[in-house]
Enzyme design. Structure first.
Site, PDB file in Angstrom:
ATOM      1  N   ARG A  58       0.824  -1.215   0.000  1.00  0.00           N
ATOM      2  CA  ARG A  58       0.000   0.000   0.000  1.00  0.00           C
ATOM      3  C   ARG A  58       0.855   1.261   0.000  1.00  0.00           C
ATOM      4  O   ARG A  58       0.343   2.362  -0.272  1.00  0.00           O
ATOM      5  CB  ARG A  58      -0.924  -0.006   1.220  1.00  0.00           C
ATOM      6  CG  ARG A  58      -0.186   0.023   2.535  1.00  0.00           C
ATOM      7  CD  ARG A  58      -1.096  -0.298   3.722  1.00  0.00           C
ATOM      8  NE  ARG A  58      -2.234   0.577   3.773  1.00  0.00           N
ATOM      9  CZ  ARG A  58      -3.182   0.501   4.708  1.00  0.00           C
ATOM     10  NH1 ARG A  58      -3.119  -0.448   5.628  1.00  0.00           N
ATOM     11  NH2 ARG A  58      -4.193   1.353   4.723  1.00  0.00           N
ATOM     12  N   LYS A 165       4.556 -18.130   8.107  1.00  0.00           N
ATOM     13  CA  LYS A 165       3.911 -18.479   9.370  1.00  0.00           C
ATOM     14  C   LYS A 165       3.470 -17.189  10.064  1.00  0.00           C
ATOM     15  O   LYS A 165       3.991 -16.114   9.740  1.00  0.00           O
ATOM     16  CB  LYS A 165       4.855 -19.290  10.249  1.00  0.00           C
ATOM     17  CG  LYS A 165       5.933 -18.476  10.987  1.00  0.00           C
ATOM     18  CD  LYS A 165       6.683 -19.345  11.957  1.00  0.00           C
ATOM     19  CE  LYS A 165       7.655 -18.535  12.773  1.00  0.00           C
ATOM     20  NZ  LYS A 165       7.061 -17.737  13.816  1.00  0.00           N
ATOM     21  N   ASP A 194       8.648 -22.549   6.336  1.00  0.00           N
ATOM     22  CA  ASP A 194       9.256 -22.463   7.661  1.00  0.00           C
ATOM     23  C   ASP A 194      10.738 -22.257   7.430  1.00  0.00           C
ATOM     24  O   ASP A 194      11.447 -23.180   7.027  1.00  0.00           O
ATOM     25  CB  ASP A 194       9.006 -23.751   8.453  1.00  0.00           C
ATOM     26  CG  ASP A 194       9.584 -23.677   9.868  1.00  0.00           C
ATOM     27  OD1 ASP A 194      10.339 -22.731  10.150  1.00  0.00           O
ATOM     28  OD2 ASP A 194       9.279 -24.562  10.680  1.00  0.00           O
ATOM     29  N   HIS A 195      11.215 -21.026   7.670  1.00  0.00           N
ATOM     30  CA  HIS A 195      12.597 -20.716   7.277  1.00  0.00           C
ATOM     31  C   HIS A 195      13.626 -21.554   8.032  1.00  0.00           C
ATOM     32  O   HIS A 195      14.773 -21.655   7.610  1.00  0.00           O
ATOM     33  CB  HIS A 195      12.885 -19.223   7.458  1.00  0.00           C
ATOM     34  CG  HIS A 195      12.953 -18.774   8.890  1.00  0.00           C
ATOM     35  ND1 HIS A 195      11.850 -18.313   9.571  1.00  0.00           N
ATOM     36  CD2 HIS A 195      13.975 -18.724   9.762  1.00  0.00           C
ATOM     37  CE1 HIS A 195      12.197 -17.992  10.792  1.00  0.00           C
ATOM     38  NE2 HIS A 195      13.480 -18.221  10.939  1.00  0.00           N
ATOM     39  N   LYS A 199      17.839 -23.916   6.822  1.00  0.00           N
ATOM     40  CA  LYS A 199      19.172 -23.967   7.424  1.00  0.00           C
ATOM     41  C   LYS A 199      19.890 -25.242   7.010  1.00  0.00           C
ATOM     42  O   LYS A 199      19.312 -26.319   6.977  1.00  0.00           O
ATOM     43  CB  LYS A 199      19.061 -23.881   8.947  1.00  0.00           C
ATOM     44  CG  LYS A 199      18.517 -22.535   9.427  1.00  0.00           C
ATOM     45  CD  LYS A 199      18.482 -22.458  10.930  1.00  0.00           C
ATOM     46  CE  LYS A 199      17.930 -21.109  11.374  1.00  0.00           C
ATOM     47  NZ  LYS A 199      18.791 -19.991  10.953  1.00  0.00           N
ATOM     48  N   GLU A 233      16.680 -17.952  22.521  1.00  0.00           N
ATOM     49  CA  GLU A 233      17.001 -16.624  22.000  1.00  0.00           C
ATOM     50  C   GLU A 233      17.425 -15.740  23.157  1.00  0.00           C
ATOM     51  O   GLU A 233      16.795 -15.753  24.226  1.00  0.00           O
ATOM     52  CB  GLU A 233      15.789 -16.015  21.294  1.00  0.00           C
ATOM     53  CG  GLU A 233      15.317 -16.792  20.071  1.00  0.00           C
ATOM     54  CD  GLU A 233      14.122 -16.124  19.412  1.00  0.00           C
ATOM     55  OE1 GLU A 233      14.245 -14.941  19.040  1.00  0.00           O
ATOM     56  OE2 GLU A 233      13.078 -16.765  19.292  1.00  0.00           O
ATOM     57  N   ASP A 252       4.153 -19.410  18.641  1.00  0.00           N
ATOM     58  CA  ASP A 252       5.169 -18.838  17.776  1.00  0.00           C
ATOM     59  C   ASP A 252       6.214 -19.858  17.341  1.00  0.00           C
ATOM     60  O   ASP A 252       6.733 -19.781  16.227  1.00  0.00           O
ATOM     61  CB  ASP A 252       5.868 -17.672  18.501  1.00  0.00           C
ATOM     62  CG  ASP A 252       6.743 -16.851  17.575  1.00  0.00           C
ATOM     63  OD1 ASP A 252       6.307 -16.548  16.457  1.00  0.00           O
ATOM     64  OD2 ASP A 252       7.872 -16.525  17.976  1.00  0.00           O
ATOM     65  N   HIS A 257       8.485 -24.468  13.850  1.00  0.00           N
ATOM     66  CA  HIS A 257       9.922 -24.735  13.930  1.00  0.00           C
ATOM     67  C   HIS A 257      10.240 -26.045  14.651  1.00  0.00           C
ATOM     68  O   HIS A 257      10.932 -26.921  14.120  1.00  0.00           O
ATOM     69  CB  HIS A 257      10.634 -23.603  14.683  1.00  0.00           C
ATOM     70  CG  HIS A 257      10.546 -22.272  14.017  1.00  0.00           C
ATOM     71  ND1 HIS A 257      10.356 -22.128  12.666  1.00  0.00           N
ATOM     72  CD2 HIS A 257      10.639 -21.022  14.513  1.00  0.00           C
ATOM     73  CE1 HIS A 257      10.341 -20.838  12.376  1.00  0.00           C
ATOM     74  NE2 HIS A 257      10.496 -20.159  13.469  1.00  0.00           N
TER      75      HIS A 257
END
Length: 509
Positions: A58, A165, A194-195, A199, A233, A252, A257
């Site tokens: 947008r 996701k 799913d990134h 990997k 994390e 999340d 994952h």
């Protein structure tokens, strides 16, 4: 003979010509990950020369100002030094459409822009749509793609959609989303990304297990005591407080994952690397996870929320003090679970998982703890206890694999010490600049769905998570916040393993 998408990927051939349409192109994901990933594919000679990008958002960009905006961030987010000629080649292929995602007129302008891109760049009418938007737009965009004819495949031209996701908030919403998008798309057009599966080490789990004759024979309940998966994390929620308040650590991280890591770790050997053969076995693992009854949620699931604390030399604020977070929030920022698989290979082998924010370090790993060897032989020696063998698959930040075993300490008496053999990918194979998205985008361009979730896999994951969500919603936490920033979570997470006579692996050991 025509090669399958999987064969084409394995041979490392150039991807199909196409236009990649990015909905939400003005967002951070495009600048930070998608454009750098496309540049890396081009540098590796895996991206077709007959290629273009159309951004849709947008924001009031023109094609020229959109190119300038992307270029202004190119060096900042690149994973290596940019080659001026190659970047100029990619920049010339950037186009832009301004419009609302829910407005049918936007899709008519998009149709015209795609036709122009086909003529200018020779992209053969193949379109890859990437939904880098908030989840509420997923169904709307796909519906309008269908109504505008932009999802229709004909004359050998393909249409594929990558969906970011989270895919639903619970089982009912996931089922609804699956139903809605299948009104416009066939399952073979849908790529639920799913990134984590981009990997290198995650992909190497299959190669490690099934190409080495010494590991697969002992990869079962007869030799393995338990499995630990840690996704930690050190950062807090940063600027994502508004999103995180409605999601939490369970939604999340677990159904996407972590369940993907469990699937690859615990699956049976597929009959081939064809997408559905691999995903059939991954789906069986998800269906084998025993869902909790309400009583088991109280004993097998732990939640936590970080308080103020210390991370190295820096002070960290409490979750409830973060921007856009309620001062009385009951959202969990830490989850630990004890899972069981109801199948022969993994019967009675617990899988412990933990994930959280503001933990001491950023790390993702899978630890396979083997059973202890009999002690009898060492009763009349100085050896008081045998240490167990442990295999650790390190996924981030340093990708590699390590194995711990016992060896005799040199000297006239019998004593044992722990030895660790390890390898890092970059030491053996060098480092390849990567965002983690290259492989996934490349696979989608080639029609290879191996590393993307199917509808049944998504729903199987939510089937396990839903009972936990229900109990936690009915019984708000009484002791939040319950762990200090810079620690490994609440004491209840340690008690989860202590009740079984086990303990969490000490990260870095």
């Amino acid at each position: 003979m025509t090669e399958t998408p999987e064969q084409k990927q394995l041979l490392g051939e150039i991807a199909d010509p196409c236009v990649m349409v990015i909905f939400g192109a003005a967002g951070d994901l495009t600048k930070r990950k998608l454009i750098p990933a496309l540049y890396n594919l081009a540098k590796s000679n895996l991206l077709s020369r007959e290629f273009a990008i159309v951004g849709v958002a947008r924001d009031a960009f023109t094609t020229e100002s959109f190119r300038a905006e992307i270029s202004s961030h190119a060096k900042e987010y690149a994973t290596g030094e940019l080659e001026p000629d190659l970047w100029e080649w990619l920049e010339r292929r950037l186009h832009y459409v301004q419009g609302e995602f829910g407005d049918a007129a936007t899709f008519q302008v998009l149709k015209q822009t795609l036709a122009e891109a086909d003529r200018e760049h020779g992209t053969h009418g193949n379109y890859l749509y990437y939904l880098a938007t908030p989840p509420p737009f997923f169904a709307t965009i796909i519906k309008l793609l269908g109504e505008s004819g932009l999802a229709k495949e004909e004359s050998g031209q393909w249409r594929r959609v990558i969906i970011e996701k989270p895919f639903g908030r619970d089982l009912d919403s996931a089922k609804t989303l699956n139903h809605d998008i299948k009104q416009s798309l066939a399952e073979n057009q849908i790529y639920r990304i799913d990134h984590y599966l981009g990997k290198e080490t995650v992909q190497n789990i299959l190669a490690f297990r099934f190409s080495n004759g010494i590991f697969e024979p002992i990869w079962n309940r007869n030799f393995i005591d338990h499995v630990q998966i840690t996704v930690a994390e050190s950062l807090g929620v940063e600027q994502r407080g508004g999103y995180y308040e409605g999601a939490g650590a369970l939604r999340d991280m677990i159904p996407n994952h972590i369940f993907q890591l469990i699937s690859l770790t615990c699956m049976e050997p597929p009959i081939s690397f064809d997408a559905d053969d691999v995903r059939d076995e991954m789906a069986k693992v998800l269906h084998a996870i025993n869902p909790f009854d309400p009583e088991e949620v109280l004993t097998h699931a732990v939640r936590g929320q970080y308080d103020a604390g210390q991370l190295g030399e820096q002070k960290a604020i409490a979750y409830r003090s973060e921007e856009k977070v309620s001062s009385t929030s009951s959202t969990e920022t830490f989850v630990a679970l004890k899972l069981q698989l109801d199948n022969w290979r993994w019967a009675d082998v617990p899988i412990y998982i933990r994930t959280g924010k503001r933990l001491p370090r950023r790390v993702t790993e899978i630890a396979i703890q083997f059973k202890q060897a009999p002690y009898q032989l060492f009763r009349k020696t100085n050896v008081e206890k045998l240490r167990t063998n442990r295999l650790v698959i390190h996924i981030q930040p340093d990708e590699g694999i390590s194995l711990r075993f016992g060896a005799k300490i040199p000297g006239p008496i019998v004593n044992l010490g722990a030895v660790k053999m390890s390898f890092n990918y970059k030491d053996y194979f060098g480092s390849t600049p990567s965002t983690g998205y290259e492989r996934l985008i490349y696979d989608c361009m080639n029609g290879d769905q191996t590393l993307f979730q199917r509808a049944d896999m998504v729903e199987a994951g939510w089937t396990v998570v839903d009972p936990i969500l229900d109990v936690w919603q009915a019984l708000p936490p009484r002791a939040f916040p319950n762990y200090a920033s810079g620690t490994w979570g609440p004491k209840e997470a340690n008690e989860l393993l202590a009740r079984d006579g086990r303990q969490w692996r000490e990260i870095g050991e």
